[in-house]
Motif scaffolding. Sequence first.
Motif, PDB file in Angstrom:
ATOM      1  N   GLU B  79      -9.259  -7.370 -39.865  1.00 53.58           N
ATOM      2  CA  GLU B  79      -9.490  -6.961 -38.482  1.00 53.58           C
ATOM      3  C   GLU B  79      -9.992  -8.174 -37.725  1.00 53.58           C
ATOM      4  OE1 GLU B  79      -9.008  -4.105 -37.064  1.00 53.58           O
ATOM      5  OE2 GLU B  79      -9.430  -2.436 -38.429  1.00 53.58           O
ATOM      6  N   ARG B  80      -9.109  -8.808 -36.947  1.00 50.07           N
ATOM      7  CA  ARG B  80      -9.504 -10.006 -36.222  1.00 50.07           C
ATOM      8  C   ARG B  80     -10.483  -9.648 -35.124  1.00 50.07           C
ATOM      9  NH1 ARG B  80      -6.568 -11.209 -39.851  1.00 50.07           N
ATOM     10  NH2 ARG B  80      -4.640 -12.437 -39.741  1.00 50.07           N
ATOM     11  N   GLY B  81     -11.298 -10.602 -34.748  1.00 51.80           N
ATOM     12  CA  GLY B  81     -12.169 -10.376 -33.604  1.00 51.80           C
ATOM     13  C   GLY B  81     -13.270 -11.396 -33.525  1.00 51.80           C
ATOM     14  N   LEU B  82     -13.522 -11.845 -32.294  1.00 51.23           N
ATOM     15  CA  LEU B  82     -14.662 -12.711 -32.011  1.00 51.23           C
ATOM     16  C   LEU B  82     -15.311 -12.140 -30.752  1.00 51.23           C
ATOM     17  CD1 LEU B  82     -12.955 -16.162 -32.666  1.00 51.23           C
ATOM     18  CD2 LEU B  82     -14.680 -15.088 -34.099  1.00 51.23           C
TER      19      LEU B  82
END
Lengths: 392, 296
Positions: B79-82
């Motif tokens: 789960e990508r995310g920044l």
Amino acid sequence: MSADPRWLVARRELTERARSRAFQVGTAIQIVAIAIVIVIAAVTGGGDDTKTVALVGPASQPYAQALRAASPALDATVTTRAYPDRAAAARAVEDGDADAAVVDGREVLVEDDPDDTLAAAIEATRRQLALREALERAGVPARELRAALDPAPLPVRVLEPENENRSARQGIAFVAVLLLYLAIFTYGLWVAGGIVEEKASRVIEVVLSAIRPRELLFGKIVGLGALGLAQFALVAAVGLIGANVVGGIDLPHVTAGWVAIVALWFLLGYALYATVYAVAGALVSRMEDLQSSTGALNMIVVGSYILSFVALQDPDGTLMTVVSFLPPSAPMAMPARWLVTDVPLWQLLVAVALTLLATAATLRLASAVYARAALRIGPKLSLRGALASREG
Amino acid sequence: MLQCRDLRLRYGDVIALDGLSLDVEPGRMTGFVGPNGAGKTSTMRIVLGVLGPDSGTVTWQGRPLDAAARRTFGYMPEERGLYPKMRVGAQLVYLARLHGLDGPAAARAADDLLERLGLTDRAGDELEALSLGNQQRVQLAAALVHRPDLLVLDEPFSGLDPIGVDVLAGVLREEVERGVPVLFSSHQLELVERLCDSVAIVKSGRIVAAGTVEALRRRDRRRLLRVEVDAPAGDWLAGLPGATAIGPAADGGLLVELADDADPQLLLDRARAAGPVTHFSSVLPTLSELFREVVA
């Protein structure tokens, strides 16, 4: 040497939120609102007021000295000015150049309020003048006349000096309760929102691969609390300094002790509620779900506020004493009570201790829930379900 | 070297990991493949410490893995995310510092990496202002910025365009050459076959095949040969003991399966008798074929 991750998290929370438009606009709105309140108060109310009475005709002239003498009773400085006729005096009153007019000793003109204290003072002056005239006609000697009309003032002995400005102190306490309520509510929601934001953007997994959930939670609460305190202090300082500069408001002397007690309870109340708001935030993954997960908690905050507000009507009452001890309401009720009445120091210390104990318990709960729920992305979790699940 | 031993994990009635053991060696790119739900993400999360196993151990350089060692790992979750509203440069510096770098070193590392990824002029922009492709690059940078001792990437190639795939493959190759063990999961088996030195195939929470790609392909019990003959008759093979025609090969000629005791030279003799032989080779299964076989 690498920095403590809690400190890094706290610093990020503080600087990023301070950078956000929402924070800057919110702070500006609060400062503008405070400024508006101060200006309105300065324009409508007034400390060292000047009242001008227009006098028309020789029959009005005796009022001049008597009205000026009535200044202390009116809490204002009364000046008089002669006008040639009724029309000129009426115009002066309408334009606000004069606050009232006496026409030929027979008629009083005021702008809009027949119950004006100035009008009442003029009536009293009229009675006094009539009495003096009657007594003089009756041949009362000048010395007795003076003694009768202008007796030496009775000595006033204050029995409960505190009660003297109790209503003013109560007013401050109401403001303090309101501010503490708003602070707990606003900054608590910051914490809940900040936690959901990390879950919603999925950055949480990246962060938790570097540091522990406990460190992230702690840093977040401390960082947002520090920024909250700074905003709270800024707005309060603008209010206090503004009020003093404009000089329009009769502020009772706000002592350093009062400021300290409000600041202390700000921190205690924030710490208690921030941990619980952290739980509410950890249970959901989307901002839209935050409303439902904070609902019950918001009710507790609002309920505590209303309870403190109601109890403050009778600061010495049992209700006030009780709510000033209970952890949910103590952060609002205890400082309010402290501002109005004499609270024994042990009671303050017990309330502080109870709130700290409650905070320790909620912090444990928050750490446990956060460690289990931080990576659970999906529909809202129940508290029970989150606690029953696996850690990490 | 990272070693997972006998990892077990269950969610209620669902067994996620069933005694999984896996080695990730330095200087090698290890591909982690398996059907959805086989346990790839769970294994990676356990390695990174964001998930705790029910039992089993993970060791790093021969010692049980602790938080200090994990801080030196780099991770790209599935789960990508920044932080969408945080500026790219500040975000990388922050993550580098969370992983233990001091302020100046973190700033230098972030600058270097942004330059390597061609994002120097976007350092001051908020992440959400970047295109999707550039956001993916920043995500990679977030896993690399602290110069990790181990890289774990969950489906790093999913959603990348061919140029993005090349950039990522190049960056991973550089890390491997630096001596960093790299573990990544993928469903793109051709890519894994092309890039990886080692492969681990996981099924239902267990490793069912692991080793170098070459060894795995040779491990196949069947011996397949591809023969191209200019023969007028199609049945030139008929009657040869131990040889079975499988059918036409994808790239031309005939695919022949030989029994273990059959001699390939006899097959070649028979083919030459039928006509001129233009191609005669041993055929290894592709990773995709192998994968279908072991997870079936």
